[in-house]
Design a protein around this motif. Structure first.
Motif, PDB file in Angstrom:
ATOM      1  N   SER A  60       0.763  -1.273   0.055  1.00  0.00           N
ATOM      2  CA  SER A  60       0.043   0.053   0.157  1.00  0.00           C
ATOM      3  C   SER A  60       0.916   1.315   0.091  1.00  0.00           C
ATOM      4  O   SER A  60       0.438   2.135  -0.632  1.00  0.00           O
ATOM      5  CB  SER A  60      -0.847   0.097   1.184  1.00  0.00           C
ATOM      6  OG  SER A  60      -0.391  -0.019   2.420  1.00  0.00           O
ATOM      7  N   ASP A  61       2.069   1.101   0.818  1.00  0.00           N
ATOM      8  CA  ASP A  61       2.966   2.439   0.618  1.00  0.00           C
ATOM      9  C   ASP A  61       3.428   2.732  -0.647  1.00  0.00           C
ATOM     10  O   ASP A  61       3.518   3.838  -1.223  1.00  0.00           O
ATOM     11  CB  ASP A  61       4.234   2.281   1.725  1.00  0.00           C
ATOM     12  CG  ASP A  61       3.503   2.432   3.200  1.00  0.00           C
ATOM     13  OD1 ASP A  61       2.513   2.797   3.487  1.00  0.00           O
ATOM     14  OD2 ASP A  61       4.420   2.213   3.922  1.00  0.00           O
ATOM     15  N   PHE A  62       3.949   1.492  -1.434  1.00  0.00           N
ATOM     16  CA  PHE A  62       4.347   1.639  -2.750  1.00  0.00           C
ATOM     17  C   PHE A  62       3.239   2.107  -3.653  1.00  0.00           C
ATOM     18  O   PHE A  62       3.372   3.122  -4.586  1.00  0.00           O
ATOM     19  CB  PHE A  62       4.847   0.442  -3.372  1.00  0.00           C
ATOM     20  CG  PHE A  62       6.489   0.213  -3.123  1.00  0.00           C
ATOM     21  CD1 PHE A  62       7.263   1.138  -3.614  1.00  0.00           C
ATOM     22  CD2 PHE A  62       6.606  -0.731  -1.823  1.00  0.00           C
ATOM     23  CE1 PHE A  62       8.730   0.567  -3.561  1.00  0.00           C
ATOM     24  CE2 PHE A  62       7.986  -0.886  -1.667  1.00  0.00           C
ATOM     25  CZ  PHE A  62       9.024  -0.184  -2.498  1.00  0.00           C
ATOM     26  N   ALA A  63       1.953   1.704  -3.438  1.00  0.00           N
ATOM     27  CA  ALA A  63       0.790   2.188  -4.326  1.00  0.00           C
ATOM     28  C   ALA A  63       0.679   3.682  -4.068  1.00  0.00           C
ATOM     29  O   ALA A  63       0.369   4.549  -5.063  1.00  0.00           O
ATOM     30  CB  ALA A  63      -0.448   1.331  -4.014  1.00  0.00           C
ATOM     31  N   LEU A  64       0.810   3.984  -2.821  1.00  0.00           N
ATOM     32  CA  LEU A  64       0.815   5.746  -2.456  1.00  0.00           C
ATOM     33  C   LEU A  64       1.664   6.377  -3.188  1.00  0.00           C
ATOM     34  O   LEU A  64       1.399   7.400  -3.880  1.00  0.00           O
ATOM     35  CB  LEU A  64       0.568   5.840  -0.830  1.00  0.00           C
ATOM     36  CG  LEU A  64       0.524   7.153  -0.436  1.00  0.00           C
ATOM     37  CD1 LEU A  64      -0.706   7.731  -0.859  1.00  0.00           C
ATOM     38  CD2 LEU A  64       0.782   7.324   1.019  1.00  0.00           C
ATOM     39  N   GLU A  72       3.305   5.584  -6.149  1.00  0.00           N
ATOM     40  CA  GLU A  72       2.982   5.794  -7.442  1.00  0.00           C
ATOM     41  C   GLU A  72       1.994   6.648  -7.602  1.00  0.00           C
ATOM     42  O   GLU A  72       2.087   7.299  -8.541  1.00  0.00           O
ATOM     43  CB  GLU A  72       2.766   4.221  -7.594  1.00  0.00           C
ATOM     44  CG  GLU A  72       3.873   3.281  -7.940  1.00  0.00           C
ATOM     45  CD  GLU A  72       3.524   1.854  -8.405  1.00  0.00           C
ATOM     46  OE1 GLU A  72       2.289   1.745  -8.573  1.00  0.00           O
ATOM     47  OE2 GLU A  72       4.562   1.008  -8.267  1.00  0.00           O
ATOM     48  N   ALA A  73       0.723   6.564  -6.731  1.00  0.00           N
ATOM     49  CA  ALA A  73      -0.279   7.576  -6.897  1.00  0.00           C
ATOM     50  C   ALA A  73       0.367   8.996  -7.030  1.00  0.00           C
ATOM     51  O   ALA A  73      -0.188   9.912  -7.801  1.00  0.00           O
ATOM     52  CB  ALA A  73      -1.420   7.337  -6.342  1.00  0.00           C
ATOM     53  N   LEU A  74       1.051   9.436  -5.975  1.00  0.00           N
ATOM     54  CA  LEU A  74       1.682  10.686  -5.666  1.00  0.00           C
ATOM     55  C   LEU A  74       2.387  10.769  -6.996  1.00  0.00           C
ATOM     56  O   LEU A  74       2.394  12.131  -7.344  1.00  0.00           O
ATOM     57  CB  LEU A  74       2.302  10.688  -4.590  1.00  0.00           C
ATOM     58  CG  LEU A  74       1.412  10.578  -3.133  1.00  0.00           C
ATOM     59  CD1 LEU A  74       2.464  10.697  -1.981  1.00  0.00           C
ATOM     60  CD2 LEU A  74       0.552  11.929  -3.160  1.00  0.00           C
ATOM     61  N   ALA A  75       3.513  10.200  -7.383  1.00  0.00           N
ATOM     62  CA  ALA A  75       4.213  10.311  -8.463  1.00  0.00           C
ATOM     63  C   ALA A  75       3.564  10.832  -9.963  1.00  0.00           C
ATOM     64  O   ALA A  75       3.715  11.631 -10.651  1.00  0.00           O
ATOM     65  CB  ALA A  75       4.927   9.223  -8.861  1.00  0.00           C
ATOM     66  N   LYS A  76       2.511   9.790 -10.091  1.00  0.00           N
ATOM     67  CA  LYS A  76       1.516  10.220 -11.137  1.00  0.00           C
ATOM     68  C   LYS A  76       0.863  11.500 -11.105  1.00  0.00           C
ATOM     69  O   LYS A  76       0.585  12.207 -12.197  1.00  0.00           O
ATOM     70  CB  LYS A  76       0.435   9.230 -11.445  1.00  0.00           C
ATOM     71  CG  LYS A  76       1.079   7.754 -11.891  1.00  0.00           C
ATOM     72  CD  LYS A  76      -0.165   6.694 -12.156  1.00  0.00           C
ATOM     73  CE  LYS A  76       0.616   5.303 -12.422  1.00  0.00           C
ATOM     74  NZ  LYS A  76      -0.481   4.156 -12.368  1.00  0.00           N
TER      75      LYS A  76
END
Length: 137
Positions: A124-128, A130-134
């Motif tokens: 979930s941290d990696f997903a967060l 990635e979402a912030l980077a996008k």
């Protein structure tokens, strides 16, 4: 009040609300020595007071937030951590290298297995991230 949660994350529920802090007696103190990176664990304890910095007041209540307090007593902290963690590290090693050894605590503590990230909080941290980077791209 002393907050000492072992591990706090971004989604750790708040222990105290702003309203509860307002109800505390003038001059009370909140000491937050939680190890973690969560920001909302004690919402009014928002400023770090590293290594001897002065506490600060919010709603008339003194606040001291030091997430690295064990560093003040490094030898004692190391002995305590070693005493508590050794048996878990041995079990983790056995669960990794011995095919027939099953340990539910070690299974829950694994972050990676066969080259894949398996721990739900890390995923979930990696997903967060990635979402912030996008979002910022």
């Amino acid at each position: 009040m002393i907050g000492a949660t072992l591990i706090s994350t971004y989604d750790t529920p708040a222990m105290l609300t702003d309203e509860l802090v307002k109800k505390m007696k003038e001059g009370s103190m909140i000491i937050d020595v939680t190890c973690g990176y969560g920001a909302g664990y004690i919402p009014t304890a928002h400023t770090f007071t590293w290594m001897g910095a002065a506490p600060y007041k919010v709603h008339g209540v003194w606040h001291y937030k030091d997430p690295v307090m064990p560093a003040h007593v490094h030898q004692t902290a190391s002995i305590g951590a070693t005493t508590n963690h050794t048996r878990y590290l041995i079990s983790l090693g056995k669960s990794i290298f011995l095919k027939d050894f099953q340990d539910s605590v070690s299974q829950k503590g694994k972050f990676v297995e066969n080259g894949e990230i398996i721990h739900p909080h890390v995923i979930s941290d990696f997903a967060l991230i990635e979402a912030l980077a996008k979002k910022s791209a």
